[in-house]
Design a protein around this motif. Structure first.
Motif, mmCIF file in Angstrom:
data_model
loop_
_atom_site.group_PDB
_atom_site.id
_atom_site.type_symbol
_atom_site.label_atom_id
_atom_site.label_comp_id
_atom_site.label_asym_id
_atom_site.label_seq_id
_atom_site.Cartn_x
_atom_site.Cartn_y
_atom_site.Cartn_z
ATOM 1 N N PRO A 111 52.447 32.336 45.042
ATOM 2 C CA PRO A 111 53.425 33.371 44.675
ATOM 3 C C PRO A 111 53.482 33.481 43.152
ATOM 4 N N GLY A 112 53.445 34.676 42.662
ATOM 5 C CA GLY A 112 53.454 34.879 41.221
ATOM 6 C C GLY A 112 52.080 35.184 40.663
ATOM 7 N N ALA A 113 51.039 35.133 41.533
ATOM 8 C CA ALA A 113 49.694 35.494 41.081
ATOM 9 C C ALA A 113 49.662 36.970 40.716
ATOM 10 N N THR A 114 48.845 37.310 39.720
ATOM 11 C CA THR A 114 48.778 38.683 39.234
ATOM 12 C C THR A 114 47.445 39.319 39.605
ATOM 13 N N ALA A 115 47.390 40.634 39.563
ATOM 14 C CA ALA A 115 46.153 41.349 39.873
ATOM 15 C C ALA A 115 45.093 41.106 38.812
ATOM 16 N N ASP A 116 45.509 40.885 37.581
ATOM 17 C CA ASP A 116 44.597 40.633 36.466
ATOM 18 C C ASP A 116 44.700 39.158 36.087
ATOM 19 N N VAL A 117 43.571 38.435 36.217
ATOM 20 C CA VAL A 117 43.587 36.988 35.971
ATOM 21 C C VAL A 117 44.014 36.664 34.543
ATOM 22 N N ARG A 118 43.821 37.594 33.633
ATOM 23 C CA ARG A 118 44.216 37.360 32.232
ATOM 24 C C ARG A 118 45.718 37.329 32.059
ATOM 25 N N GLU A 119 46.441 37.805 33.071
ATOM 26 C CA GLU A 119 47.895 37.819 32.997
ATOM 27 C C GLU A 119 48.530 36.722 33.848
ATOM 28 N N PRO A 131 50.450 33.625 34.915
ATOM 29 C CA PRO A 131 51.465 32.826 34.211
ATOM 30 C C PRO A 131 50.934 31.434 33.861
ATOM 31 N N ALA A 132 51.414 30.887 32.765
ATOM 32 C CA ALA A 132 50.934 29.577 32.295
ATOM 33 C C ALA A 132 51.120 28.497 33.356
#
Length: 218
Positions: free
Chosen positions: A43-51, A53-54
């Motif tokens: 949960p919290g994964a983004t569509a763009d891997v560059r974004e 979360p730390a």
């Protein structure tokens, strides 16, 4: 094998992974063993891997909304998954180390003499680099074994002038691209150039060898 197998089992049993790469290989192998190509994303994964979360940004991992995987080629994780399925996955690299030593002996014997083969095996067997990689869960041993057997097949092909040996050699190198691509590229350049150089005087056979190289790598 006597030295490396106990060390490999100790590391595997206690999950004493000394590098991020080992953890990644083991994680990807477990994904494959579950019958999937990727794991469920956090949960919290983004569509763009560059974004990403730390808190979810693991080294050498790719985590997007479409799935969670590592960025390594599939060759070694697939073999590791097979080892995990059988049980003693820690035996894979010690066995590959023995295969590599046997291949080194055969190369030395075929190219020079049996004595040269034995001497080469002694140098390899006491190499700290080889001992370490034969006792860990990294892909170096598989890559080395594929390259060494490919070299042996090439020598057999040059001595027998049988196209099947060349096909086997460059087929193994093609598999190597699924393990360690840069290593396989270097091996392919050296063995490919050697194959073409030593068959250059036989035009028909030269083109046969070139076709084998092309088909294996395409």
């Amino acid at each position: 094998f006597v030295v490396c197998a106990p060390l490999s089992r100790h590391e595997y049993d206690y999950r004493a992974n000394l590098s991020v790469d080992e953890s990644c290989y083991s994680f990807q192998a477990r994904i494959f063993r579950s019958g999937r190509l990727v794991a469920e994303p956090f949960p919290g994964a983004t569509a763009d891997v560059r974004e990403t979360p730390a808190e979810l940004d693991y080294q050498n991992h790719v985590l997007t909304t479409r799935g969670w995987l590592t960025h390594f080629p599939p060759g070694w994780p697939l073999l590791l998954a097979f080892g995990q399925w059988l049980g003693p996955a820690w035996l894979l690299n010690p066995i590959l180390g023995v295969i590599l030593l046997a291949t080194i002996w055969l190369i030395g014997r075929d190219a020079f003499s049996a004595g040269t083969g034995y001497l080469a095996v002694i140098f390899a067997a006491v190499s700290p680099f080889m001992l370490v990689n034969s006792a860990r869960q990294l892909s170096h041993s598989l890559s080395a074994a594929l390259g060494a057997v490919a070299c042996l097949c090439l020598l057999r092909g040059l001595s027998s002038r049988k196209a099947s040996w060349f096909a086997a050699s460059f087929g193994l190198l093609a598999l190597g691209f699924q393990v360690r691509p840069y290593t396989a590229l270097a091996q392919s350049v050296v063995l490919g150039a050697s194959a073409l150089w030593y068959t250059r005087a036989e035009r028909k056979f030269f083109w046969t060898v070139l076709k084998k190289i092309g088909r294996a790598h395409v």
